[in-house]
Each structure stands twice: as C-alpha cells, then as structure tokens.
Design an enzyme around this catalytic site. Sequence first.
Site, PDB file in Angstrom:
ATOM      1  N   LEU A   9       0.812  -1.233   0.138  1.00  0.00           N
ATOM      2  CA  LEU A   9      -0.071   0.072   0.160  1.00  0.00           C
ATOM      3  C   LEU A   9       0.883   1.178  -0.056  1.00  0.00           C
ATOM      4  N   GLY A  10       0.194   2.367  -0.534  1.00  0.00           N
ATOM      5  CA  GLY A  10       1.016   3.623  -0.069  1.00  0.00           C
ATOM      6  C   GLY A  10       1.125   4.340  -1.552  1.00  0.00           C
ATOM      7  N   LYS A  68      13.388  11.049  -0.438  1.00  0.00           N
ATOM      8  CA  LYS A  68      13.811  11.643   0.716  1.00  0.00           C
ATOM      9  C   LYS A  68      14.859  11.063   1.465  1.00  0.00           C
ATOM     10  N   GLY A  95      -4.085   7.806  -9.325  1.00  0.00           N
ATOM     11  CA  GLY A  95      -2.538   8.356  -9.504  1.00  0.00           C
ATOM     12  C   GLY A  95      -2.134   8.916 -10.911  1.00  0.00           C
ATOM     13  N   GLY A 144      13.082  20.037 -13.745  1.00  0.00           N
ATOM     14  CA  GLY A 144      11.992  19.904 -12.637  1.00  0.00           C
ATOM     15  C   GLY A 144      12.052  19.429 -11.179  1.00  0.00           C
ATOM     16  N   GLU A 195      17.275  21.000 -20.217  1.00  0.00           N
ATOM     17  CA  GLU A 195      16.014  21.521 -19.965  1.00  0.00           C
ATOM     18  C   GLU A 195      15.658  22.570 -21.113  1.00  0.00           C
ATOM     19  N   ASP A 201      -3.516  12.688  -8.014  1.00  0.00           N
ATOM     20  CA  ASP A 201      -2.768  13.013  -9.384  1.00  0.00           C
ATOM     21  C   ASP A 201      -3.681  12.753 -10.775  1.00  0.00           C
ATOM     22  N   HIS A 260      14.485  33.782  19.270  1.00  0.00           N
ATOM     23  CA  HIS A 260      15.615  33.894  18.727  1.00  0.00           C
ATOM     24  C   HIS A 260      16.666  33.169  19.273  1.00  0.00           C
TER      25      HIS A 260
HETATM   26  P1  FAD Z   1      -0.580   7.358  -6.157  1.00  0.00           P
HETATM   27  O1  FAD Z   1       0.266   7.606  -5.195  1.00  0.00           O
HETATM   28  O2  FAD Z   1       0.145   7.306  -7.576  1.00  0.00           O
HETATM   29  O3  FAD Z   1      -1.344   6.165  -6.158  1.00  0.00           O
HETATM   30  C1  FAD Z   1      -1.986   5.660  -6.857  1.00  0.00           C
HETATM   31  C2  FAD Z   1      -2.359   4.014  -6.601  1.00  0.00           C
HETATM   32  O4  FAD Z   1      -3.493   3.539  -7.257  1.00  0.00           O
HETATM   33  C3  FAD Z   1      -0.933   3.131  -7.024  1.00  0.00           C
HETATM   34  O5  FAD Z   1      -0.622   2.429  -5.809  1.00  0.00           O
HETATM   35  C4  FAD Z   1      -1.663   2.296  -8.082  1.00  0.00           C
HETATM   36  O6  FAD Z   1      -0.723   1.060  -7.989  1.00  0.00           O
HETATM   37  C5  FAD Z   1      -3.000   2.222  -7.956  1.00  0.00           C
HETATM   38  N1  FAD Z   1      -3.962   1.686  -9.034  1.00  0.00           N
HETATM   39  C6  FAD Z   1      -3.700   2.397  -9.977  1.00  0.00           C
HETATM   40  N2  FAD Z   1      -4.724   1.996 -11.033  1.00  0.00           N
HETATM   41  C7  FAD Z   1      -5.217   0.804 -10.327  1.00  0.00           C
HETATM   42  C8  FAD Z   1      -6.393   0.079 -10.589  1.00  0.00           C
HETATM   43  N3  FAD Z   1      -6.897   0.087 -11.618  1.00  0.00           N
HETATM   44  N4  FAD Z   1      -6.779  -0.796  -9.528  1.00  0.00           N
HETATM   45  C9  FAD Z   1      -6.244  -1.075  -8.258  1.00  0.00           C
HETATM   46  N5  FAD Z   1      -5.025  -0.205  -8.101  1.00  0.00           N
HETATM   47  C10 FAD Z   1      -4.809   0.783  -8.940  1.00  0.00           C
HETATM   48  N6  FAD Z   1       4.890  14.689  -3.791  1.00  0.00           N
HETATM   49  C11 FAD Z   1       5.142  15.504  -2.717  1.00  0.00           C
HETATM   50  O7  FAD Z   1       4.163  15.968  -2.197  1.00  0.00           O
HETATM   51  N7  FAD Z   1       6.400  15.495  -2.123  1.00  0.00           N
HETATM   52  C12 FAD Z   1       7.383  14.724  -2.492  1.00  0.00           C
HETATM   53  O8  FAD Z   1       8.274  14.965  -1.918  1.00  0.00           O
HETATM   54  C13 FAD Z   1       7.287  13.954  -3.675  1.00  0.00           C
HETATM   55  N8  FAD Z   1       8.361  13.379  -4.332  1.00  0.00           N
HETATM   56  C14 FAD Z   1       8.178  12.552  -5.286  1.00  0.00           C
HETATM   57  C15 FAD Z   1       9.145  12.128  -6.054  1.00  0.00           C
HETATM   58  C16 FAD Z   1       9.030  11.352  -6.990  1.00  0.00           C
HETATM   59  C17 FAD Z   1      10.372  10.376  -7.600  1.00  0.00           C
HETATM   60  C18 FAD Z   1       7.998  11.059  -7.637  1.00  0.00           C
HETATM   61  C19 FAD Z   1       7.650  10.229  -8.751  1.00  0.00           C
HETATM   62  C20 FAD Z   1       6.668  11.670  -7.174  1.00  0.00           C
HETATM   63  C21 FAD Z   1       6.957  12.691  -6.138  1.00  0.00           C
HETATM   64  N9  FAD Z   1       5.761  13.281  -5.451  1.00  0.00           N
HETATM   65  C22 FAD Z   1       5.875  13.896  -4.268  1.00  0.00           C
HETATM   66  C23 FAD Z   1       4.418  13.180  -6.023  1.00  0.00           C
HETATM   67  C24 FAD Z   1       3.529  12.249  -5.338  1.00  0.00           C
HETATM   68  O9  FAD Z   1       4.129  10.817  -5.306  1.00  0.00           O
HETATM   69  C25 FAD Z   1       2.268  11.988  -5.946  1.00  0.00           C
HETATM   70  O10 FAD Z   1       1.639  13.390  -6.116  1.00  0.00           O
HETATM   71  C26 FAD Z   1       1.249  11.223  -4.997  1.00  0.00           C
HETATM   72  O11 FAD Z   1       1.555   9.796  -4.890  1.00  0.00           O
HETATM   73  C27 FAD Z   1      -0.247  11.139  -5.412  1.00  0.00           C
HETATM   74  O12 FAD Z   1      -0.911  10.383  -4.749  1.00  0.00           O
HETATM   75  P2  FAD Z   1      -2.427   9.573  -5.570  1.00  0.00           P
HETATM   76  O13 FAD Z   1      -2.999   9.021  -4.524  1.00  0.00           O
HETATM   77  O14 FAD Z   1      -3.109  10.685  -6.511  1.00  0.00           O
HETATM   78  O15 FAD Z   1      -1.520   8.733  -6.601  1.00  0.00           O
HETATM   79  P1  NAI Z   2       8.168  18.760 -13.995  1.00  0.00           P
HETATM   80  O1  NAI Z   2       7.082  18.986 -14.684  1.00  0.00           O
HETATM   81  O2  NAI Z   2       8.413  19.225 -12.371  1.00  0.00           O
HETATM   82  O3  NAI Z   2       9.465  19.012 -14.602  1.00  0.00           O
HETATM   83  C1  NAI Z   2       9.614  18.572 -16.204  1.00  0.00           C
HETATM   84  C2  NAI Z   2      10.663  19.336 -16.529  1.00  0.00           C
HETATM   85  O4  NAI Z   2      11.042  18.886 -18.100  1.00  0.00           O
HETATM   86  C3  NAI Z   2      10.089  20.566 -17.128  1.00  0.00           C
HETATM   87  O5  NAI Z   2      11.081  21.675 -16.590  1.00  0.00           O
HETATM   88  C4  NAI Z   2      10.043  20.702 -18.633  1.00  0.00           C
HETATM   89  O6  NAI Z   2      10.202  22.022 -19.119  1.00  0.00           O
HETATM   90  C5  NAI Z   2      11.149  19.849 -19.011  1.00  0.00           C
HETATM   91  N1  NAI Z   2      10.939  19.063 -20.318  1.00  0.00           N
HETATM   92  C6  NAI Z   2       9.785  18.867 -20.903  1.00  0.00           C
HETATM   93  N2  NAI Z   2       9.830  18.364 -22.154  1.00  0.00           N
HETATM   94  C7  NAI Z   2      11.544  18.474 -22.323  1.00  0.00           C
HETATM   95  C8  NAI Z   2      12.190  17.924 -23.413  1.00  0.00           C
HETATM   96  N3  NAI Z   2      11.638  17.322 -24.577  1.00  0.00           N
HETATM   97  N4  NAI Z   2      13.492  18.309 -23.169  1.00  0.00           N
HETATM   98  C9  NAI Z   2      13.952  18.930 -22.470  1.00  0.00           C
HETATM   99  N5  NAI Z   2      13.150  19.126 -21.279  1.00  0.00           N
HETATM  100  C10 NAI Z   2      11.934  18.951 -21.270  1.00  0.00           C
HETATM  101  O7  NAI Z   2       8.190  17.099 -13.729  1.00  0.00           O
HETATM  102  P2  NAI Z   2       8.846  15.818 -12.994  1.00  0.00           P
HETATM  103  O8  NAI Z   2      10.271  16.521 -12.433  1.00  0.00           O
HETATM  104  O9  NAI Z   2       9.017  14.792 -13.909  1.00  0.00           O
HETATM  105  O10 NAI Z   2       7.972  15.586 -11.829  1.00  0.00           O
HETATM  106  C11 NAI Z   2       6.702  15.185 -12.075  1.00  0.00           C
HETATM  107  C12 NAI Z   2       5.761  15.567 -10.996  1.00  0.00           C
HETATM  108  O11 NAI Z   2       6.144  14.809  -9.560  1.00  0.00           O
HETATM  109  C13 NAI Z   2       5.838  17.001 -10.605  1.00  0.00           C
HETATM  110  O12 NAI Z   2       4.570  17.530 -11.168  1.00  0.00           O
HETATM  111  C14 NAI Z   2       5.912  17.213  -9.196  1.00  0.00           C
HETATM  112  O13 NAI Z   2       4.646  17.903  -8.794  1.00  0.00           O
HETATM  113  C15 NAI Z   2       5.774  15.561  -8.644  1.00  0.00           C
HETATM  114  N6  NAI Z   2       7.041  15.648  -7.590  1.00  0.00           N
HETATM  115  C16 NAI Z   2       7.020  16.396  -6.472  1.00  0.00           C
HETATM  116  C17 NAI Z   2       7.902  16.342  -5.622  1.00  0.00           C
HETATM  117  C18 NAI Z   2       8.051  17.096  -4.435  1.00  0.00           C
HETATM  118  O14 NAI Z   2       7.003  17.967  -4.091  1.00  0.00           O
HETATM  119  N7  NAI Z   2       9.369  17.582  -3.826  1.00  0.00           N
HETATM  120  C19 NAI Z   2       9.378  15.585  -6.278  1.00  0.00           C
HETATM  121  C20 NAI Z   2       9.371  15.053  -7.275  1.00  0.00           C
HETATM  122  C21 NAI Z   2       8.100  14.801  -8.055  1.00  0.00           C
END
Ligand code: FAD
Ligand code: NAI
Length: 454
Positions: free
Chosen positions: A36-37, A49, A138, A176, A197, A301, A433
Amino acid sequence: MYDLVVIGAGPGGYVAAIRAAQLGLKVACVEKEPALGGTCLRIGCIPSKALLQSSHLYHQARHDLSRHGIKVSGVEFDLGTMLRRKDTVVKTLTKGVEGLFSKNKVERITGTASIASPGRVKVGERELETRNILVATGSVPSFFPGMELDYEVVGTSTEALSYAKVPEHLIVIGAGVIGLELGSVWGRLGARVSVVEFLDRILPGTDLEIAKAAQKILEKQGMEFHLGQKVTSARAEGARGVVETESGLRLEGDRVLVAVGRKPFIEGLGLEELGVKIDRGRILVNEHFATSLPGIYAIGDCIPGPMLAHKAEDEGVAVSEFLATGYGHVNYDTIPGIVYTHPEIASVGQSEEQLKEKGIPYRKGSFPFLANGRARAQNETDGMVKILAHAETDRVLGVHILGANAGDLIAECVVAMEFSASSEDIARICHAHPTISEAVKEAALAVDGRPIHI
Ligand code: FAD
Ligand code: NAI
C-alpha cells in the site's frame, strides 16, 4: 453493499478510505500492487527523501564538517547499505498503512479494479456493490516521442531510486522537481550530473528570482545545466545513453534519467466507455470531486491540479467528509510546494510573475539568510525569504523561500495565508531568537521597508 469503494491506495486513496471509515462508512480499498502507499510511499516522496538524507550526510561529512573544526578522514559510503536503508523505510511505512487499515476497519482488496457501472467495481472474478466509487489511481511518468526507454540505461525516477552503482555521468532530462532532487542525490555521491532543460530556466512555475538563485547554488555544487535545449532523442547505445537536442547538442553518459513530467493513470478503468468526462487524460470533477457520472468521484494525481501527495491527501479527506456529512473543502490557494534539494526551495501562493501577469499590485520584502544569526551559526547562509503582499490591503499573496529548512519555514506562511494574514501580522508575531524563522519575520518587515537586521 459498501458505502465507498476506493480504487488506489496512494496518499489520496488510503487517506480517503481511512477518513470515510472514521466517519462510519463501510469502506473497501482496492490496490493492484502488493504494497500500500502508492507512488508516494513506494517509488516517490519517501524513497527519494531517504536517499536525499543519506547523500546529504555524506556530502556534509566530506565538505562541511571541516568548517566547524571537525576533522574527519577516510569518509566513504556503502551504496548497498544506503539502498537497503531506503527500502526498509519504505517497507516500514507501507506496512504502517496496512496497520492503519486494520485499525480503522478499511477492507483491503488486492487486485486491479475496473468500473462495470456506477455502483459496481470489478476486481478479477469479484464484483463489489457500492453506493459510491472513488478513483484515486494516481499518475505515471510521461515521455515524448524520441525518448526510448530501456529502463536500465535510459529510465525514470523509479530506476534512479535504485541504481546499483553510482553513475559516472548521469544525464537528466528535465530541470523540474524530480530532475533536481535525484540529480542532487547522485551528484553528492560522485556522479557528474548534466541537466538538459527545454525552457530557459529551471523549475517552471517557481518564482523566477528564487529559481535563478537556486540554479547558481546547484551549479556551485557541481550540477551542469543546459537550458533552452529541447531533447528530441534519448536512447541506449549498448551501455551508453545518448541524448540529443533540437539545436544539435549531443550528450553521452552511462545513465539517463527522463524526468519530463507525469501523466494521470486511468488505463483499464473503463471510464471512457462509461462516458466520464476526461480532459487531456485528467478526470474532470466539480468542487465536490464528483465526475460527470453520479456516484463516481476522483481525487489526487488523476484529476487537474498540482501532482503532490499532500494535495491528494487533503482531497481524500474532503471527498470523504463530503460523502459522509455533505461538506468538504480544499483551499487550492494555500497548497505549499517544496523541492528537497539542499538548500530547500519552498513556496506557497503566487509568484511575482503571476502577480504581474494578473496586474495585481504588490509590495515585496526579502531577507537573506546571510543576515540571520542562527543561519550564520549553522553555516547555512545560502538563500533568502521573499514575501509578496497586496499593495493596498497588505494581505500576503505568496511566500518563496530558498534556504535550509525552507520546507519547515513555509508552514508558518501557509497558516498565515489560511487566516488571510497581512505581512504586518507576520512581522508583529514574536519569533524566537536565534532561529532561522526570524528571517520570515524580517522579510515581512521588509515588505514595509523596515527590516531591523539589514
Ligand atoms: P498514487 O500515489 O500514484 O497512487 C495511486 C495508486 O493507485 C497506486 O498505488 C496504483 O498502483 C493504484 N492503482 C492504479 N490503477 C489501479 C487499478 N485499476 N486498480 C487498483 N489499483 C490501481 N509529492 C510530494 O508532495 N512530495 C514529494 O516529496 C514528492 N516526491 C516525489 C518523488 C518522486 C520520485 C515521484 C515520482 C513523485 C513524488 N511526489 C511527491 C508526487 C507524489 O508521489 C504524488 O503526487 C502522489 O503519490 C499522488 O497520490 P495519488 O494517491 O493521487 O496517486
Ligand atoms: P516537472 O513538470 O516538475 O518538470 C519537467 C521538466 O521537464 C520541465 O522543466 C519541462 O520544461 C522539462 N521538459 C519537458 N520536455 C522536455 C524536453 N523534450 N526536453 C527537455 N526538457 C523537457 O516534472 P517531473 O520533475 O518529472 O516531476 C513530475 C511531478 O512529480 C511533478 O509535477 C511534481 O509535482 C511531482 N514531484 C514532486 C516532488 C516534490 O514535491 N518534492 C518531488 C518529485 C516529483
């Protein structure tokens, strides 16, 4: 008969399921993965992280401790231990969600769900009858034509969370959030990191002044940026990754991380067939998270809005409260965003560019960490706090922080904005402070042109 069947156990789905159960609804949550998660716990927020923390400690031991007069020699890291620690953190937390489900009497169903019709969810041979369905499926990484992923040399964030050895040269496509966070991890562990980028700036959407300052700091840390370069091809040639851009730049490395955004994952649910309204892959919902079909709701998402775990969680709470009580709400104006580089980049509300574009009159106050006593004492003087307030009413419209602990400092600003505070309100609140939070107070004073310490 269930009151609510949630599809997806990410931060949106599992939180919605727990809240609905707390409110007395009979709830099941279907998840296709064995743990889960969701993305957040398994392959997103948490593992990234964990690695950011480990690599930061290593970097500090090598580069920062000597400035405090602490002599360390022979500092080494063991990547295997680092990756196993990350996996243990993930396992503990995903198991924790299982525990929360049992505690709250949420029925967990493992399998891939689809929607047969409003009120009927199919999981394998089983058909669940329910009053309401919540889609919380998601997102997944998105790619562009020309990006050929073999998920080894050329891969996504999921592979970059588990490289078995530190790449010599990691090419990151996209400056990004993912690109900068995971680029930081591997850069600190010794990889040469080149970020390519498309735009002429990093972190689109972030306040430009803050993004530019962050870029300078990351460059000092060794990250290379190729801005204004649209990647048209990324592929593996044997053990090498080759990245080419429209304007003729060609880079070669041993790993390529494609981080050009994510897209909603709604495949196989049957939504299109049922006629649920979808726009560019995202499920359209109203202010109560109801889709165009009665009894089917969606959050996280897979609907429009920032793809952030806390946004998904808050929507999960709001939709369940709406179903149980008739009221549920998310304030989209105060959702913070944090990039966990070092230093961190945190923001809430509007950027200076957004205010200019909308013609909203504003006053700006900023304060550098260089002038904050605690930041000096901690040797964390990079960055600044920037507060944007309405020119006439002084209401805080946006806060942008680049600096150590920015992710924690922003919480105060989110609270302030939730309570419609003015910059004067923040300036008049007593801040202990010496703390880094005094920089927030000083930036608020600076909005009125009267900071004390600069
Ligand atoms: P998800 O977490 O994607 O969960 C969806 C779930 O649905 C999944 O477990 C999937 O298996 C399940 N599912 C899909 N289809 C079906 C189906 N048909 N039947 C049953 N199950 C299904 N966000 C932050 O706020 N802070 C961060 O630091 C951060 N870091 C990130 C780092 C990375 C590398 C990535 C990729 C993302 C990061 N994000 C971060 C974004 C964050 O992970 C997502 O915004 C968040 O997980 C979205 O939650 P969700 O519940 O909408 O979807
Ligand atoms: P992003 O949308 O943050 O960045 C993607 C970058 O790729 C943009 O700057 C875009 O201009 C560039 N790009 C697109 N097409 C390109 C091309 N053809 N050539 C070169 N550059 C190109 O997406 P990212 O980093 O993949 O993250 C996805 C999502 O995950 C984000 O929307 C973010 O909200 C979430 N996330 C959040 C984190 C957090 O909250 N700390 C950590 C990691 C992910």
